[in-house]
Design a protein around this motif. Structure first.
Motif, PDB file in Angstrom:
ATOM      1  N   LEU A   1       0.998  -1.248   0.011  1.00 34.01           N
ATOM      2  CA  LEU A   1      -0.075  -0.125   0.102  1.00 34.01           C
ATOM      3  C   LEU A   1       0.965   1.017  -0.114  1.00 34.01           C
ATOM      4  CD1 LEU A   1      -2.739   1.373   0.358  1.00 34.01           C
ATOM      5  CD2 LEU A   1      -2.733   1.090   2.679  1.00 34.01           C
ATOM      6  N   LEU A   2       0.897   1.988  -1.038  1.00 37.01           N
ATOM      7  CA  LEU A   2       1.814   3.030  -1.150  1.00 37.01           C
ATOM      8  C   LEU A   2       1.183   4.563  -0.689  1.00 37.01           C
ATOM      9  CD1 LEU A   2       3.178   2.656  -4.866  1.00 37.01           C
ATOM     10  CD2 LEU A   2       4.215   1.930  -2.722  1.00 37.01           C
ATOM     11  N   ASP A   3      -0.296   4.574  -1.100  1.00 36.24           N
ATOM     12  CA  ASP A   3      -0.846   5.896  -0.549  1.00 36.24           C
ATOM     13  C   ASP A   3      -2.282   5.828  -0.369  1.00 36.24           C
ATOM     14  OD1 ASP A   3      -1.070   8.494   0.488  1.00 36.24           O
ATOM     15  OD2 ASP A   3       0.081   9.651  -1.546  1.00 36.24           O
TER      16      ASP A   3
ATOM     17  N   LEU B   1       6.091  -5.708   0.298  1.00 34.95           N
ATOM     18  CA  LEU B   1       5.052  -6.123   1.342  1.00 34.95           C
ATOM     19  C   LEU B   1       4.644  -4.811   2.133  1.00 34.95           C
ATOM     20  CD1 LEU B   1       3.353  -8.623   2.029  1.00 34.95           C
ATOM     21  CD2 LEU B   1       5.026  -9.088   3.844  1.00 34.95           C
ATOM     22  N   GLY B   2       3.439  -4.974   2.589  1.00 37.18           N
ATOM     23  CA  GLY B   2       2.991  -3.920   3.735  1.00 37.18           C
ATOM     24  C   GLY B   2       2.716  -2.656   3.416  1.00 37.18           C
ATOM     25  N   PHE B   3       3.081  -1.747   4.105  1.00 40.99           N
ATOM     26  CA  PHE B   3       2.676  -0.468   4.032  1.00 40.99           C
ATOM     27  C   PHE B   3       3.857   0.984   3.683  1.00 40.99           C
ATOM     28  CE2 PHE B   3      -0.368  -2.304   6.616  1.00 40.99           C
ATOM     29  CZ  PHE B   3      -1.600  -1.726   6.527  1.00 40.99           C
ATOM     30  N   SER B   4       3.608   1.762   2.951  1.00 33.56           N
ATOM     31  CA  SER B   4       4.388   3.021   2.961  1.00 33.56           C
ATOM     32  C   SER B   4       4.145   3.878   3.882  1.00 33.56           C
ATOM     33  CB  SER B   4       4.349   3.693   1.685  1.00 33.56           C
ATOM     34  OG  SER B   4       3.224   4.394   1.613  1.00 33.56           O
ATOM     35  N   PHE B   5       5.115   4.692   4.572  1.00 33.94           N
ATOM     36  CA  PHE B   5       4.686   5.669   5.640  1.00 33.94           C
ATOM     37  C   PHE B   5       3.653   6.727   5.224  1.00 33.94           C
ATOM     38  CE2 PHE B   5       5.460   8.960   8.587  1.00 33.94           C
ATOM     39  CZ  PHE B   5       5.350   8.449   9.775  1.00 33.94           C
ATOM     40  N   ALA B   6       3.664   6.900   4.088  1.00 35.59           N
ATOM     41  CA  ALA B   6       2.722   7.781   3.342  1.00 35.59           C
ATOM     42  C   ALA B   6       1.599   7.772   3.852  1.00 35.59           C
ATOM     43  CB  ALA B   6       3.080   8.346   1.975  1.00 35.59           C
TER      44      ALA B   6
ATOM     45  N   CYS C   1       4.327  13.595   7.304  1.00 38.38           N
ATOM     46  CA  CYS C   1       3.507  14.016   8.685  1.00 38.38           C
ATOM     47  C   CYS C   1       3.122  15.665   8.375  1.00 38.38           C
ATOM     48  CB  CYS C   1       4.415  13.827   9.782  1.00 38.38           C
ATOM     49  SG  CYS C   1       4.647  12.180  10.409  1.00 38.38           S
ATOM     50  N   LEU C   2       3.984  16.190   7.961  1.00 38.08           N
ATOM     51  CA  LEU C   2       3.779  17.629   7.821  1.00 38.08           C
ATOM     52  C   LEU C   2       2.829  18.234   6.569  1.00 38.08           C
ATOM     53  CD1 LEU C   2       7.281  19.025   8.850  1.00 38.08           C
ATOM     54  CD2 LEU C   2       5.379  19.203  10.399  1.00 38.08           C
ATOM     55  N   ARG C   3       2.690  17.277   5.596  1.00 37.13           N
ATOM     56  CA  ARG C   3       2.206  17.573   4.290  1.00 37.13           C
ATOM     57  C   ARG C   3       0.499  17.590   4.428  1.00 37.13           C
ATOM     58  NH1 ARG C   3       4.933  13.908   1.417  1.00 37.13           N
ATOM     59  NH2 ARG C   3       6.239  15.742   0.926  1.00 37.13           N
TER      60      ARG C   3
END
Length: 422
Positions: free
Chosen positions: A124-126, A292-297, A334-336
């Motif tokens: 999952l990218l976004d 695999l998994g998640f992006s931080f975005a 986080c700031l976006r």
């Protein structure tokens, strides 16, 4: 606006690798996560499927792989040996399938699609939600500005540290350490994530020992040093302990977000009047493999919906696996802006000290962050007060565009930090 009319949607973007063509696997995922079934069932009309089915809105092919990233028994049974197609895909899901239900949102964008046999990599990218849909979730109550108001710190980062009662400190010893930190002018202190309500130092004892210290220094400083008490535990314990912190005059609580879960954190957000400091321990298991998994975005957006106010992002030159570019991208995420919700305050920690301030500021062009240093403050050769001073002096120089070595000529605490830690 959907091609189906006025249907409201949210979108998820993925990296996918599969044995089948990318446009086909995108349709498989869209069907599996919305109206798809293995066989036609009574009552499943074409109109119903059309209303509820997710839409593939974009497929961007990438270079195929000769080998699968992840094992699949289905691929093995079919005797498929590649190539394995790769793509970035985007899928639009009907809001009416989910509503303001974060666990259901997760089940939709990150559920059984990871189990599909045709898929040999998926990430999952976004996520993208409309402001109207995002407003149905609680979101951060305090965010950056609310945190600054409570801490009484403006125009610079919150300089903080971590108390490690998990090494065996008693409540009284923890209070003594907090006393020395507050005397040194610290802005923020947090419990270690390993310390919540241990038998050797019960939460109630730590709270009773630490809060009088904080109040005494608040009277002296004119601001309350912010202490994030770790209230991770059962739902009942978490609520009882957060209420106790508020009643005692505390200004922050901390939770291990991955282990408290989205519903648990949402429940805390609904029932506390304090900022929620989100510790992401365990995050590596969700993101370290690029297939695999998640992006931080995407991850930070989900916790923003849940109502977290601060979120850890690791730190540059830290002890962890993550490259510096990823750490800075985390903080920028986080700031976006996101769907009208307040931004999160990024928390830099792990191996931090004064010398890292210029690069953090260069990358973020912002002071809206927490910079937490353990040894970089408490291990300063001239003591804790000099450690705090060195951090502030480094940030003043960074914001002013002054080289740290030049600034150190007139700032002894910074000079000693550079010679000791550098």
């Amino acid at each position: 606006m959907s091609q189906l009319g006025a249907r409201s949607e949210f979108t998820a973007r993925y990296f996918v690798e599969s044995t089948v063509p990318s446009d086909k696997v995108a349709e498989i995922i869209a069907g599996e996560q919305s109206s798809g079934t293995f066989v036609s069932l009574p009552g499943e009309t074409a109109q119903l499927k059309e209303r509820s089915r997710a839409r593939v809105t974009r497929v961007q092919p990438m270079t195929p792989s000769a080998q699968p990233t992840l094992h699949s028994a289905l691929v093995q049974r079919q005797g498929l040996n590649g190539p394995f197609e790769r793509a970035e895909i985007e899928i639009a899901f009907p809001v009416d399938n989910v509503g303001a239900n974060l666990p259901s949102l997760l089940a939709t964008v990150a559920g059984n699609l990871f189990e599909l046999g045709e898929v040999t990599a998926l990430r999952l990218l976004d996520l993208d939600l409309s402001p109207a849909y995002a407003a149905e979730f609680q979101g951060p109550a305090f965010g950056i500005e609310g945190t600054r108001q409570l801490a009484g710190v403006h125009g610079r980062p919150l300089v903080g540290t971590i108390v490690k009662p998990s090494i065996g400190l008693s409540a009284e010893q923890t209070a003594q350490l907090v006393d020395s930190l507050c005397a040194a002018g610290i802005d923020f202190i947090k419990d270690d994530e390993l310390m919540a309500n241990a038998p050797y130092e019960p939460f109630a004892a730590r709270l009773a020992a630490v809060m009088p210290v904080l109040h005494r220094h608040a009277d002296r400083l004119g601001r309350m040093p912010m202490y994030a008490f770790n209230v991770s535990g059962s739902i009942d314990d978490m609520l009882r302990q957060s209420d106790a912190v508020a009643a005692a005059g505390g200004t922050c609580v901390m939770v291990s977000v991955n282990w408290m879960g989205f519903a648990g954190v949402e429940h805390l957000r609904k029932n506390t009047a304090l900022p929620i400091h989100g510790h992401r321990n365990g995050w590596g298991a969700l993101t370290r493999h690029p297939g695999l998994g998640f992006s931080f975005a995407a991850y930070q957006k989900l916790w923003r919906l849940a109502g977290v106010d601060h979120l850890h992002v690791n730190g540059p030159s830290s002890k962890f696996w993550e490259p510096d570019a990823s750490v800075f991208a985390n903080a920028q995420d986080c700031l976006r802006p996101f769907a009208g919700l307040q931004p999160l305050m990024p928390v830099f920690s792990s191996g931090q000290w004064a010398g890292l301030a210029p690069e953090i500021y260069r990358q973020l062009a912002s002071c809206d962050l927490m910079h937490l240093a353990g040894g970089g403050i408490i291990g300063h050769p001239d003591g804790t007060a000099a450690g705090v001073q060195s951090m502030r002096q480094a940030w003043e120089a960074a914001v002013a565009g002054v080289d740290l070595q030049q600034a150190a000529v007139s700032h002894s605490a910074l000079a000693r930090a550079l010679s000791h830690f550098g």
